[in-house]
Design an enzyme around this catalytic site. Structure first.
Site: not given
Length: 384
Positions: A198, A10, A98
């Protein structure tokens, strides 16, 4: 500038699309050609004319003409191999990974430094929200004291559904999953692991300290019930999954947990799949970064920004320490719900039928547990 994009899912296709559509404008901005030479994927895909398709990432890394490797396959195995090989070949790297930065950042950044190249990772934290670069560069005059916010759009979307559509957790999860919001490994979202990745990255840069991710305690939203959300709202709060990091006296506190946030607080009013990061520092005081945290073009926007940033000649410094302990943040106000009256120190108390609901004064978690004396209850943090 010649680019190899490894991972054409994507976000990867979003990156190719933006670089193709905005090619002329971006070239004018940096004064050189911006060419996607390779697109690499295990699945057969159709790419714009002129881009070489390959299934072997080594074709991309070993091509001396390629300046920038874009890693978008995710995970911490093959992706790590790709990034380290690219850096060792003297190529800049851009990633949205991440988990890899959170777990293996020290090794990756040291490899980049030894080979005089950059690795940029804006998309790894806030999706399309620019927060990594501003926190590392634009507010450098400030000493950052605390970072907190909503860093996972999926859980925020689920909590919003539960409140607005009067759904229980499982019903809201089913809808979110059907809309494509939930990771293939749902535990990454639901158990707070994604948000922990994160906040650890933001804490690393804020406090110049490599973070031992395995020491981070995170709690997700599986325990949140519609009943608790209703009671919280009656008390003037909304439940959000809050990630926070702050410098304590002798260590760094990092925490991810469902938290009651005052409805008067801007963070409480960030709904749907939106993210928000609030940074508290000495001169600037408080600054908020808000926007969509996921999506093809949202995330691709941050990736393209990092690709163009590799044009700069200055190298990012990640020469950080790793000698401070990582601990949970346990001193807080707490929301306590119990089927019986409790002998605890509280600021606010309400009874809803047979339910007894308290907002405690600030207290250490273990002290509160001792006061509860093994009584069965629901327990969440309250943001002061």
């Amino acid at each position: 500038m010649k680019i190899g994009v490894i991972g054409l899912g994507t976000v990867g296709f979003g990156v190719v699309d933006i670089l193709t559509k905005e090619k002329d404008r971006l070239e004018k901005e940096i004064g050189e050609e911006v060419i996607i030479k390779y697109g690499c994927s295990l699945e057969d895909v159709t790419l714009p004319k002129g881009i070489i398709y390959t299934t072997d990432f080594n074709d991309v890394i070993n091509d001396d003409e390629v300046d920038v490797i874009v890693e978008l396959i995710g995970g911490t195995t093959i992706a790590k191999t790709i990034i380290l090989k690219a850096l060792e070949k003297g190529k800049h790297v851009v990633t949205a990974n991440k988990a890899l930065i959170a777990h293996d950042g020290k090794e990756i950044f040291e490899t980049a430094r030894k080979n005089y190249v950059n690795i940029f990772y804006e998309a790894a934290v806030g999706g399309g929200i620019p927060v990594v670069v501003p926190a590392k560069e634009n507010i450098i005059a400030n000493n950052i004291q605390k970072i907190e916010g909503i860093l996972n759009g999926t859980t925020n979307f689920i909590l919003t559904l539960m409140e607005k559509d009067n759904l229980d957790f499982e019903e809201a999860l089913t809808i979110a999953d059907g809309l494509g919001f939930v990771e293939a490994d749902a535990s990454l979202d639901l158990d707070g692991i994604d948000a922990a990745h994160k906040i650890s990255i933001l804490a690393m840069n804020a406090f110049h300290q490599f973070i031992d991710f395995d020491k981070i305690k995170c709690d997700g939203i599986r325990r949140v019930t519609k009943k608790d959300m209703d009671y919280a709202k009656k008390l003037g709060y909304r439940i959000k999954l809050i990630a926070q990091a702050k410098k304590l006296e002798n260590n760094i506190g990092i925490d991810v947990s469902p938290t009651l946030v005052s409805l008067k607080d801007m963070v409480a009013n960030v709904n749907e799949a939106y993210n928000v990061v609030e940074i508290t520092c000495d001169y600037l005081e408080n600054i908020l970064f808000y926007g969509k945290g996921a999506g093809r073009y949202v995330t691709a926007s941050a990736v393209v920004g990092d690709i163009i940033k590799t044009h700069q000649k200055e190298l990012w410094d990640h020469d950080y320490n790793q000698d401070m302990d990582i601990t949970p943040i346990t001193y807080s106000k707490y929301y306590v719900r119990s089927p019986k009256a409790l002998d605890i120190d509280y600021e606010t108390y309400f009874s809803f039928g047979k339910e007894h609901v308290y907002i405690t004064n600030e207290i250490e978690y273990q002290s509160l547990v001792d006061q509860l004396n093994n009584e069965e209850c629901q327990l969440f943090k309250v943001r002061d």
